[in-house]
Design a protein around this motif. Structure first.
Motif: not given
Length: 446
Positions: A57-72
């Protein structure tokens, strides 16, 4: 280059990196022109994503990383590739029994500015990106600057052992607990703590091996560890220099270290090469007014100059002693040898020093010779002619001391014989009538 079109792709940061203020400075000034502001932001974000014991459950997804960096997603991987190419991030593809394929990021520590400029691919790319003017400005920005006054200043920093007391055993050989702690905590080779005026580090194994070749056993060396450390630390000697000096004090067949003799030998020999260079530099200076000095010399001075120029110091010493009487001692010859061999003075100047010493004393002593030699060198006197003129000038300007008898103080007293004669005429004699009147009045009031 790896790319994923799945925003649900799980990822994990495998290590923890502390970002300092200096790291931020390097990132924003040197790396930002290469990776862009998005790259700097992504790097900082990844440094904050470390989780020591991740569960599914601690693994994050690329979508969350996109949301943090505001990048496509496409821009995210493009930025990630820039970080990989510049050595700031490493990417691994792993597998998880539950999650399947997992991206693992290993964040690299931000290099120093010096490491950046010494990596020619990075610095060449930076030059192309920012141009010559901005590049030179960045170079100056990261060039260390030192206060000019430090050049001639003397360091007076307190050393570790000047402030703290540590047992000799711990100072020489760290306790087991300390060594174990050092093995567990990773060491940063790029930085080192300097403990004030740090003492010299001694390789005791090497020192023991050096003495062993001269039949001095390990126990004898370790018995004098504290004293050896003090001498090496104070004089900043190497292990080889200490052993070489110690050998001077040892006789054939001796297996003991005489620390008192070693201390004296170090005192005598320390800095000899430096002294010799200093004297050599001063002797190479051109005399201020040699022709004028020579014109001032009398015939006796010229004879003295000829004598000191033509004789070796030992012969001149014997000649002076023969004229003055007495005999040449072994210590006097040692003084001459020291002035020539260890200090590097010229034979004519040594002869003049010997001559000057005998003007003050009946024997040649090291203390007096050193005082005269230092005085002359400080006055810029490097030739016998200058020395003769200097001695004459001092002799002429020396104030003469005359003997004066102390003024005798005479205490005035009264001459009573004269006083009596002077006052005899002033005495008043009583008449018979006055005496009778006194007797008549005597006793009436009782």
């Amino acid at each position: 280059m790896f790319e994923s079109a799945d925003p649900k792709q799980p990822f994990y940061v495998a290590n923890q990196i502390a970002v300092s203020e200096e790291n931020i400075k390097v990132l924003t000034t040197l790396f930002e022109p290469l990776v862009g502001i998005q790259g700097v932001g992504l790097y900082i974000t990844l440094t904050n994503e470390f989780d020591e014991v991740p569960f599914a459950k601690d693994y994050k997804t690329l979508y969350q990383l996109q949301d943090q960096t505001n990048l496509k997603l496409e821009d995210l991987f493009s930025t990630l590739h820039h970080l990989e190419a510049t050595g700031l991030v490493k990417t691994f593809l792993g597998s998880n029994p539950v999650l399947g394929e997992v991206l693992i990021f290993e964040v690299e520590k931000v290099p120093s500015a010096g490491e950046f400029f010494h990596t020619f691919l990075l610095s060449s790319l930076l030059l192309e990106r920012v141009g010559n003017v901005a590049f030179n400005r960045l170079v100056k920005k990261f060039t260390p600057r030192t206060f000019v006054g430090l050049k001639d200043a003397k360091e007076v920093t307190s050393g570790f052992f000047d402030v703290f007391h540590l047992s000799a055993e711990s100072a020489i050989d760290a306790p087991v607990e300390v060594k174990e702690a050092a093995g567990e905590v990773p060491k940063d080779n790029k930085s080192k703590i300097k403990l004030g005026n740090e003492p010299v580090k001694i390789d005791w194994n090497f020192l023991v091996d050096l003495f062993a070749s001269y039949h001095i056993d390990k126990g004898e060396v370790l018995k004098h560890q504290v004293e050896i450390k003090q001498i090496i630390d104070f004089y900043h000697l190497t292990e080889q220099e200490f052993v070489d000096t110690a050998l001077i004090t040892m006789s054939a067949g001796s297996e003991k270290l005489n620390m008192y003799a070693i201390q004296n030998a170090v005192n005598e020999n320390f800095g000899l090469n430096r002294n010799k260079k200093m004297v050599k530099k001063q002797l190479q200076q051109v005399p201020k007014d040699a022709s004028r000095t020579i014109k001032k010399l009398s015939q006796s001075d010229a004879d003295l100059l000829k004598a000191v120029d033509s004789k070796v110091p030992t012969d001149y010493l014997y000649e002076l002693k023969e004229k003055k009487g007495g005999y040449v001692t072994a210590n006097e010859k040692k003084v001459i040898f020291r002035l020539q061999d260890q200090m590097g003075l010229t034979p004519p100047l040594i002869n003049m020093i010997v001559y000057a010493c005998f003007e003050y004393d009946t024997v040649l002593t090291a203390n007096l010779a050193d005082r005269i030699a230092n005085d002359w060198l400080q006055q810029g006197i490097t030739t016998p002619a200058e020395a003769i003129a200097y001695l004459k000038e001092r002799k002429n300007t020396r104030k003469r001391q005359y003997y004066r008898a102390p003024k005798k103080t005479v205490r005035k007293t009264t001459d009573w014989s004269k006083y009596e004669k002077q006052n005899q005429t002033k005495r008043k004699t009583m008449s018979t009538e006055e005496r009778n009147r006194i007797f008549r009045e005597f006793g009436k009031n009782e």
